[in-house]
Design a protein around this motif. Sequence first.
Motif, PDB file in Angstrom:
ATOM      1  N   ILE A  49       0.874  -1.180   0.000  1.00  0.00           N
ATOM      2  CA  ILE A  49       0.000   0.000   0.000  1.00  0.00           C
ATOM      3  C   ILE A  49       0.909   1.227   0.000  1.00  0.00           C
ATOM      4  O   ILE A  49       1.853   1.318   0.787  1.00  0.00           O
ATOM      5  CB  ILE A  49      -0.985   0.013   1.191  1.00  0.00           C
ATOM      6  CG1 ILE A  49      -2.103   1.025   0.955  1.00  0.00           C
ATOM      7  CG2 ILE A  49      -0.277   0.264   2.512  1.00  0.00           C
ATOM      8  CD1 ILE A  49      -3.338   0.780   1.789  1.00  0.00           C
ATOM      9  N   GLY A  50       0.670   2.120  -0.927  1.00  0.00           N
ATOM     10  CA  GLY A  50       1.469   3.346  -0.998  1.00  0.00           C
ATOM     11  C   GLY A  50       2.960   3.114  -1.132  1.00  0.00           C
ATOM     12  O   GLY A  50       3.761   3.922  -0.655  1.00  0.00           O
ATOM     13  N   GLY A  51       3.342   2.007  -1.754  1.00  0.00           N
ATOM     14  CA  GLY A  51       4.762   1.707  -1.914  1.00  0.00           C
ATOM     15  C   GLY A  51       5.395   1.016  -0.718  1.00  0.00           C
ATOM     16  O   GLY A  51       6.574   0.679  -0.746  1.00  0.00           O
ATOM     17  N   PHE A  52       4.641   0.783   0.347  1.00  0.00           N
ATOM     18  CA  PHE A  52       5.118   0.057   1.523  1.00  0.00           C
ATOM     19  C   PHE A  52       4.681  -1.390   1.433  1.00  0.00           C
ATOM     20  O   PHE A  52       3.581  -1.679   0.967  1.00  0.00           O
ATOM     21  CB  PHE A  52       4.523   0.634   2.817  1.00  0.00           C
ATOM     22  CG  PHE A  52       5.123   1.928   3.257  1.00  0.00           C
ATOM     23  CD1 PHE A  52       6.161   1.945   4.175  1.00  0.00           C
ATOM     24  CD2 PHE A  52       4.651   3.130   2.777  1.00  0.00           C
ATOM     25  CE1 PHE A  52       6.715   3.137   4.599  1.00  0.00           C
ATOM     26  CE2 PHE A  52       5.198   4.331   3.193  1.00  0.00           C
ATOM     27  CZ  PHE A  52       6.232   4.334   4.105  1.00  0.00           C
ATOM     28  N   VAL A  53       5.506  -2.302   1.902  1.00  0.00           N
ATOM     29  CA  VAL A  53       5.097  -3.685   2.092  1.00  0.00           C
ATOM     30  C   VAL A  53       4.660  -3.785   3.548  1.00  0.00           C
ATOM     31  O   VAL A  53       5.459  -3.602   4.467  1.00  0.00           O
ATOM     32  CB  VAL A  53       6.227  -4.677   1.775  1.00  0.00           C
ATOM     33  CG1 VAL A  53       5.745  -6.108   2.003  1.00  0.00           C
ATOM     34  CG2 VAL A  53       6.721  -4.498   0.346  1.00  0.00           C
ATOM     35  N   ILE A  54       3.379  -4.035   3.764  1.00  0.00           N
ATOM     36  CA  ILE A  54       2.787  -4.011   5.106  1.00  0.00           C
ATOM     37  C   ILE A  54       3.452  -5.046   6.006  1.00  0.00           C
ATOM     38  O   ILE A  54       3.594  -6.206   5.631  1.00  0.00           O
ATOM     39  CB  ILE A  54       1.263  -4.239   5.013  1.00  0.00           C
ATOM     40  CG1 ILE A  54       0.616  -3.131   4.170  1.00  0.00           C
ATOM     41  CG2 ILE A  54       0.633  -4.315   6.401  1.00  0.00           C
ATOM     42  CD1 ILE A  54      -0.825  -3.396   3.779  1.00  0.00           C
ATOM     43  N   ASP A  55       3.860  -4.612   7.190  1.00  0.00           N
ATOM     44  CA  ASP A  55       4.511  -5.427   8.224  1.00  0.00           C
ATOM     45  C   ASP A  55       5.912  -5.912   7.853  1.00  0.00           C
ATOM     46  O   ASP A  55       6.539  -6.611   8.638  1.00  0.00           O
ATOM     47  CB  ASP A  55       3.682  -6.675   8.589  1.00  0.00           C
ATOM     48  CG  ASP A  55       2.412  -6.364   9.344  1.00  0.00           C
ATOM     49  OD1 ASP A  55       2.369  -5.346  10.058  1.00  0.00           O
ATOM     50  OD2 ASP A  55       1.452  -7.144   9.220  1.00  0.00           O
ATOM     51  N   LYS A  56       6.412  -5.596   6.675  1.00  0.00           N
ATOM     52  CA  LYS A  56       7.674  -6.182   6.227  1.00  0.00           C
ATOM     53  C   LYS A  56       8.750  -5.164   5.878  1.00  0.00           C
ATOM     54  O   LYS A  56       9.914  -5.519   5.808  1.00  0.00           O
ATOM     55  CB  LYS A  56       7.446  -7.040   4.967  1.00  0.00           C
ATOM     56  CG  LYS A  56       6.380  -8.081   5.082  1.00  0.00           C
ATOM     57  CD  LYS A  56       6.841  -9.272   5.847  1.00  0.00           C
ATOM     58  CE  LYS A  56       5.747 -10.332   5.849  1.00  0.00           C
ATOM     59  NZ  LYS A  56       5.947 -11.351   6.806  1.00  0.00           N
ATOM     60  N   GLN A  57       8.380  -3.915   5.621  1.00  0.00           N
ATOM     61  CA  GLN A  57       9.343  -2.948   5.091  1.00  0.00           C
ATOM     62  C   GLN A  57       9.190  -1.608   5.793  1.00  0.00           C
ATOM     63  O   GLN A  57       8.076  -1.185   6.094  1.00  0.00           O
ATOM     64  CB  GLN A  57       9.087  -2.769   3.589  1.00  0.00           C
ATOM     65  CG  GLN A  57       9.924  -1.686   2.959  1.00  0.00           C
ATOM     66  CD  GLN A  57       9.293  -1.183   1.666  1.00  0.00           C
ATOM     67  OE1 GLN A  57       8.091  -1.245   1.478  1.00  0.00           O
ATOM     68  NE2 GLN A  57      10.129  -0.682   0.794  1.00  0.00           N
ATOM     69  N   SER A  58      10.316  -0.952   6.012  1.00  0.00           N
ATOM     70  CA  SER A  58      10.278   0.407   6.552  1.00  0.00           C
ATOM     71  C   SER A  58      10.921   1.346   5.536  1.00  0.00           C
ATOM     72  O   SER A  58      11.637   0.911   4.638  1.00  0.00           O
ATOM     73  CB  SER A  58      11.022   0.496   7.885  1.00  0.00           C
ATOM     74  OG  SER A  58      12.399   0.258   7.703  1.00  0.00           O
ATOM     75  N   ARG A  59      10.630   2.622   5.711  1.00  0.00           N
ATOM     76  CA  ARG A  59      11.285   3.647   4.893  1.00  0.00           C
ATOM     77  C   ARG A  59      12.096   4.524   5.829  1.00  0.00           C
ATOM     78  O   ARG A  59      11.610   5.000   6.848  1.00  0.00           O
ATOM     79  CB  ARG A  59      10.243   4.510   4.180  1.00  0.00           C
ATOM     80  CG  ARG A  59       9.563   3.794   3.076  1.00  0.00           C
ATOM     81  CD  ARG A  59       9.619   4.602   1.795  1.00  0.00           C
ATOM     82  NE  ARG A  59       8.934   3.881   0.751  1.00  0.00           N
ATOM     83  CZ  ARG A  59       7.815   4.271   0.191  1.00  0.00           C
ATOM     84  NH1 ARG A  59       7.250   5.403   0.544  1.00  0.00           N
ATOM     85  NH2 ARG A  59       7.270   3.544  -0.746  1.00  0.00           N
ATOM     86  N   ARG A  60      13.334   4.740   5.452  1.00  0.00           N
ATOM     87  CA  ARG A  60      14.255   5.522   6.268  1.00  0.00           C
ATOM     88  C   ARG A  60      14.259   6.972   5.801  1.00  0.00           C
ATOM     89  O   ARG A  60      14.175   7.255   4.609  1.00  0.00           O
ATOM     90  CB  ARG A  60      15.654   4.930   6.157  1.00  0.00           C
ATOM     91  CG  ARG A  60      16.658   5.624   7.029  1.00  0.00           C
ATOM     92  CD  ARG A  60      17.998   4.943   6.929  1.00  0.00           C
ATOM     93  NE  ARG A  60      18.973   5.671   7.726  1.00  0.00           N
ATOM     94  CZ  ARG A  60      20.175   5.242   7.972  1.00  0.00           C
ATOM     95  NH1 ARG A  60      20.592   4.090   7.494  1.00  0.00           N
ATOM     96  NH2 ARG A  60      20.997   5.954   8.705  1.00  0.00           N
ATOM     97  N   ALA A  61      14.383   7.871   6.756  1.00  0.00           N
ATOM     98  CA  ALA A  61      14.529   9.301   6.472  1.00  0.00           C
ATOM     99  C   ALA A  61      15.662   9.839   7.342  1.00  0.00           C
ATOM    100  O   ALA A  61      15.913   9.342   8.438  1.00  0.00           O
ATOM    101  CB  ALA A  61      13.234  10.045   6.767  1.00  0.00           C
ATOM    102  N   ALA A  62      16.317  10.872   6.841  1.00  0.00           N
ATOM    103  CA  ALA A  62      17.454  11.452   7.566  1.00  0.00           C
ATOM    104  C   ALA A  62      17.036  12.598   8.485  1.00  0.00           C
ATOM    105  O   ALA A  62      17.763  12.930   9.417  1.00  0.00           O
ATOM    106  CB  ALA A  62      18.507  11.941   6.578  1.00  0.00           C
ATOM    107  N   THR A  63      15.875  13.201   8.216  1.00  0.00           N
ATOM    108  CA  THR A  63      15.423  14.326   9.041  1.00  0.00           C
ATOM    109  C   THR A  63      13.992  14.097   9.512  1.00  0.00           C
ATOM    110  O   THR A  63      13.239  13.326   8.913  1.00  0.00           O
ATOM    111  CB  THR A  63      15.465  15.652   8.264  1.00  0.00           C
ATOM    112  OG1 THR A  63      14.472  15.619   7.241  1.00  0.00           O
ATOM    113  CG2 THR A  63      16.845  15.908   7.660  1.00  0.00           C
TER     114      THR A  63
END
Length: 97
Positions: A49-63
Amino acid sequence: MAIPQPVRRTQVVTDTKQLTVSTVRIRADYYDTVVFDDSKGKRHSGWTIGGFVIDKQSRRAATRDEALEQHHDAVDAAYAEEPQPITEQVPGGEPGE
């Protein structure tokens, strides 16, 4: 190792899904946003959903600002889209070939 600090958590509950978008701060320049399936039986775990794999993937941000933008985008997707199963791709072929 530092304990992750919650930045924002948003629950999205509709007739068809129960999701939580969670953003945490790991350290000064490391934030993670994840979409969790809160439904009984985790029926959307591993779906996208929205480019995320539910329960399996996170998105990293620096700020923090980047992390909050990712969080907002994930929440928007969680309300506007339906989770989709991942179709297996065979290199050079069509799904399921």
